[in-house]
Design a protein around this motif. Structure first.
Motif, PDB file in Angstrom:
ATOM      1  N   PRO A 328      27.671  27.295  54.872  1.00 19.95           N
ATOM      2  CA  PRO A 328      26.395  26.566  54.952  1.00 19.95           C
ATOM      3  C   PRO A 328      26.440  25.346  55.863  1.00 19.95           C
ATOM      4  O   PRO A 328      25.426  24.968  56.462  1.00 19.95           O
ATOM      5  CB  PRO A 328      26.136  26.164  53.488  1.00 19.95           C
ATOM      6  N   GLU A 329      27.602  24.714  55.962  1.00 19.72           N
ATOM      7  CA  GLU A 329      27.722  23.496  56.767  1.00 19.72           C
ATOM      8  C   GLU A 329      27.652  23.764  58.269  1.00 19.72           C
ATOM      9  O   GLU A 329      27.623  22.835  59.078  1.00 19.72           O
ATOM     10  CB  GLU A 329      29.038  22.790  56.448  1.00 19.72           C
ATOM     11  N   SER A 330      27.631  25.026  58.641  1.00 23.32           N
ATOM     12  CA  SER A 330      27.650  25.370  60.063  1.00 23.32           C
ATOM     13  C   SER A 330      26.454  24.798  60.815  1.00 23.32           C
ATOM     14  O   SER A 330      26.574  24.371  61.969  1.00 23.32           O
ATOM     15  CB  SER A 330      27.675  26.888  60.243  1.00 23.32           C
ATOM     16  N   ALA A 331      25.303  24.773  60.177  1.00 19.06           N
ATOM     17  CA  ALA A 331      24.088  24.305  60.834  1.00 19.06           C
ATOM     18  C   ALA A 331      24.217  22.851  61.273  1.00 19.06           C
ATOM     19  O   ALA A 331      23.633  22.445  62.284  1.00 19.06           O
ATOM     20  CB  ALA A 331      22.894  24.467  59.901  1.00 19.06           C
ATOM     21  N   ASN A 332      24.987  22.070  60.526  1.00 16.97           N
ATOM     22  CA  ASN A 332      25.169  20.671  60.882  1.00 16.97           C
ATOM     23  C   ASN A 332      26.231  20.493  61.952  1.00 16.97           C
ATOM     24  O   ASN A 332      26.052  19.768  62.925  1.00 16.97           O
ATOM     25  CB  ASN A 332      25.556  19.864  59.633  1.00 16.97           C
TER      26      ASN A 332
END
Length: 343
Positions: A328-332
């Motif tokens: 999930p942290e990929s977008a940031n």
């Protein structure tokens, strides 16, 4: 964040043609008017461009005598088999460009007193011939050297030591081994581009000048990259190592984590994980490997308002990961990525 397909085939074809046949200000003779009186009968020396001699595509089997005043000599696309002594005697200190691409020249048929007397050459194009050893003119003004698609099996060190103005060397599609080019490029302090792709290298060349910005070594047999290799190339921006034999075990931790890199191509190797890269990297090509996990720490050690990856394009197609492998942290972390391709 699925793949964004852009029709780039035509652009790539044009780029390849420019790379192989960039003759600068070359113009067809028909656009330059009638020929001058001192020109060889097989060639054209346009009156309104008197410093150029056009002998290309004439089915010539030898190099004609070059008259005084010629600075640009075009001999590509012929059947030239030999260069006889004396043909350049009138232009030994004035000839700037010599284009001999697409002929049938061998080392044995290039006599002494020809290319070895040209002291003012800036561009020397000798691709698509049959030489087995490099031919280097004595000119210290040499800027561009192209010997692609020959049969070069060695490139001894010291040949380029005095080439202070050399910026580009193209040696792709030859038979060079790592042992045959050890320290061959040591010396030229202005070298910007080196292409040794399509050879038989098992490791990257040593002694590459710190000035190099472009290094292409695709289609070789390279199976490792030495720790700290890229630290010696602080100006390197574009590195291509596709179609080699790289594995995770042959890549030291952080070897590609250098701030200068803008583009890194490791496609068509045997990697099982994404190597650590610097946050400044913009293009990363990893397609057709054996990658089976998406580790975000390869791109971002930690993420914050000013700490994130500048990656714009990432190719992971033909691997064992999917869009759902991304945490999930990929977008940031990958907030600037406009194209992440999985299939």
């Amino acid at each position: 964040m699925f793949s964004l397909h852009i029709p780039i085939l035509a652009a790539l074809v044009n780029l390849a043609l420019c790379q192989y046949y960039d003759y600068g200000d070359y113009q067809p003779v028909s656009m330059l008017g009638p020929s001058g009186p001192n020109c060889d009968k097989e060639c054209d020396c346009p009156i309104n461009f008197p410093s150029a001699m056009y002998c290309d595509s004439r089915k010539l089997k030898f190099v004609p005598v070059v008259p005084t005043g010629i600075k640009y000599l075009y001999l590509q696309d012929n059947m030239i088999e030999e260069i006889k002594s004396g043909v350049f005697d009138n232009v030994t200190d004035t000839l700037r460009w010599l284009v001999l691409d697409n002929n049938k020249l061998t080392n044995a048929k290039i006599e002494k007193g020809t290319i070895d007397k040209l002291t003012a050459l800036e561009k020397f194009f000798f691709s698509f011939n049959e030489i087995t050893e490099p031919i280097i003119p004595p000119s210290k003004s040499l800027e561009e050297l192209k010997m692609m698609n020959n049969k070069l099996s060695k490139f001894p060190s010291g040949l380029l030591t005095d080439k202070e103005n050399l910026t580009s060397v193209s040696l792709q599609h030859n038979e060079l081994t790592s042992e045959a080019i050890g320290d061959a490029f040591k010396g030229p302090k202005k070298l910007l581009s080196l292409d040794v792709s399509h050879n038989k290298l098992k490791k990257l060349p040593t002694g590459i000048p710190a000035s190099v910005e472009i290094l292409y070594a695709d289609y070789n047999e390279i199976d490792k990259v030495g720790a700290g290799f890229l630290k010696k190339l602080p100006s390197l921006q574009y590195l291509r190592l596709s179609h080699n034999k790289l594995q995770d075990s042959s890549i030291p931790s952080g070897v590609f984590n250098v701030t200068s890199l803008v583009e890194l191509d490791l496609s068509f190797n045997k990697l099982q994980s994404i190597p650590e890269v610097n946050e400044q990297l913009e293009q990363l090509y990893l397609q057709a490997n054996e990658i089976n996990k998406f580790d975000l720490s390869s791109f971002c050690k930690f993420t914050g308002p000013l700490n994130y990856s500048r990656l714009k394009h990432l190719r992971l197609d033909a691997n064992n990961v999917t869009y759902h492998s991304m945490p999930p942290e990929s977008a940031n972390c990958l907030r600037q990525a406009s194209d992440i391709m999985f299939e």
